[in-house]
Design a protein around this motif. Sequence first.
Motif, PDB file in Angstrom:
ATOM      1  N   PHE A 148      53.145  21.866  36.455  1.00 29.50           N
ATOM      2  CA  PHE A 148      52.811  21.394  37.802  1.00 29.50           C
ATOM      3  C   PHE A 148      51.702  22.241  38.419  1.00 29.50           C
ATOM      4  O   PHE A 148      50.874  21.736  39.185  1.00 29.50           O
ATOM      5  N   ALA A 149      51.709  23.525  38.081  1.00 26.45           N
ATOM      6  CA  ALA A 149      50.630  24.390  38.566  1.00 26.45           C
ATOM      7  C   ALA A 149      49.299  23.951  37.984  1.00 26.45           C
ATOM      8  O   ALA A 149      48.289  23.879  38.688  1.00 26.45           O
ATOM      9  N   SER A 150      49.294  23.645  36.708  1.00 29.62           N
ATOM     10  CA  SER A 150      48.039  23.336  36.030  1.00 29.62           C
ATOM     11  C   SER A 150      47.408  22.049  36.518  1.00 29.62           C
ATOM     12  O   SER A 150      46.193  21.883  36.435  1.00 29.62           O
ATOM     13  N   ILE A 151      48.201  21.110  37.052  1.00 30.28           N
ATOM     14  CA  ILE A 151      47.617  19.862  37.556  1.00 30.28           C
ATOM     15  C   ILE A 151      47.454  19.873  39.074  1.00 30.28           C
ATOM     16  O   ILE A 151      46.949  18.929  39.652  1.00 30.28           O
ATOM     17  N   GLY A 152      47.937  20.928  39.722  1.00 29.68           N
ATOM     18  CA  GLY A 152      47.733  21.053  41.162  1.00 29.68           C
ATOM     19  C   GLY A 152      48.794  20.414  42.014  1.00 29.68           C
ATOM     20  O   GLY A 152      48.540  20.087  43.174  1.00 29.68           O
ATOM     21  N   ASN A 153      49.992  20.231  41.473  1.00 29.41           N
ATOM     22  CA  ASN A 153      51.100  19.672  42.270  1.00 29.41           C
ATOM     23  C   ASN A 153      51.894  20.832  42.863  1.00 29.41           C
ATOM     24  O   ASN A 153      52.867  21.310  42.303  1.00 29.41           O
TER      25      ASN A 153
END
Length: 409
Positions: A134-139
């Motif tokens: 989720f961090a890597s996609i910006g959520n």
Amino acid sequence: SFCTLLGRTTMATPQPTTPVPEDENEFVEETVPMDPLIELLHQRFTFNSDYATADERAAAKIKIVDTIKEHRMVPYYELVKELIGATIPAAELNEMTKLNDAKLEALDEALRDAEENAGDSEIREALVAKVDFFASIGNLDKCLALSRECTGKTIATGPKIDLIFQRIRLGLAFSDHDLAERSLAEANELMKHGDWERRNRLKVYEGLFSVLVRDFAKAASLLLDGITTFAATELLTYDQFIFVTVVAGLVTLSRAELKKSIVDSPEVLSSHLPKLITLVTNLYNCRYGSLFDDLAEVCHEMRRNVFLVSHVNYFFREVRIIAFLQFLDSYSSVTLASMAATFKLPVGVLDQMLYTLISNGRLSCRIDRVSGDVVTYRGNRVNFQYHQIVKDGDVLLNKIQKLSRVVEM
């Protein structure tokens, strides 16, 4: 604000720097790459900076789009697309979304399997994988919720601190000062049982946050402690770290401390920061002729630094005060023309500078308009503090009296 809105994004936590032996006699230092969202912070800042060239802004825009595509950051793209004026085709966004959905489904399946067939350690690892995803996609919302859940399921201190480091980066990267401050407090509490390497990294994290909120004295103390053991390359490069450290220290350290910690520091002298080193050296050695030229160049570099841009005027003022105090300390009186010649400033400009600083109580001197002299005060410091307290007390009493009249009405 946009910064607060974006302060909800994080990336996977980098692993600490580890020396990797190549052979018995040589060690190669494995450098941790900068956190992609910190890198995006720098690129967004460059893209919007009035002090970046057109080529630099164009390169920053390309880098932002490439990073979004590389990490399939669809939620992040939705937040920044209007600000950067970039458009990713709908078909490409749909493809990224499908890949993200497939990845999330696989992570959910791994978590269910861990909950049904494995122990707490495996469950935690599955949760960390989802946090990083989720961090890597910006959520951000889901990332933060899972991060806290994962922290609660973690027993070992080190992994807990790593999760908190990740949340600190959120606040630093996107100006969410409340998140950063809360996370720093958590990290400091856990660090009582932390290891040496994480203690040093925390000093950099806390020092950088202190710079952002303009607590330069605290920042200098923390950052100088970590100058020989710097390992937080997920936040900034070593030269960037030295630049921020010297800026914080120059306006807060005593002359003796400045000599010991900065002027004679091998780490500072070996950095690739010639303009900053020149300013520090000339100020310490009382070479005032080029001081304002040196100061202007350093302030220009500060305007290009996302962590320092809001402190340029403060830094400029404080360095001027240090220089004027050093110069006037050698005289009971000096002509304004002589002082202007020393600093290579027009007399009228210097006169206005001194007038402002004297009226604000930052310089203990007066300007004699008849003789054209600057006369310094040699009064007892305790006496000066006494009069300052009396003056401040009078101001406070006047405000109370005005308030009481308003209340009576």
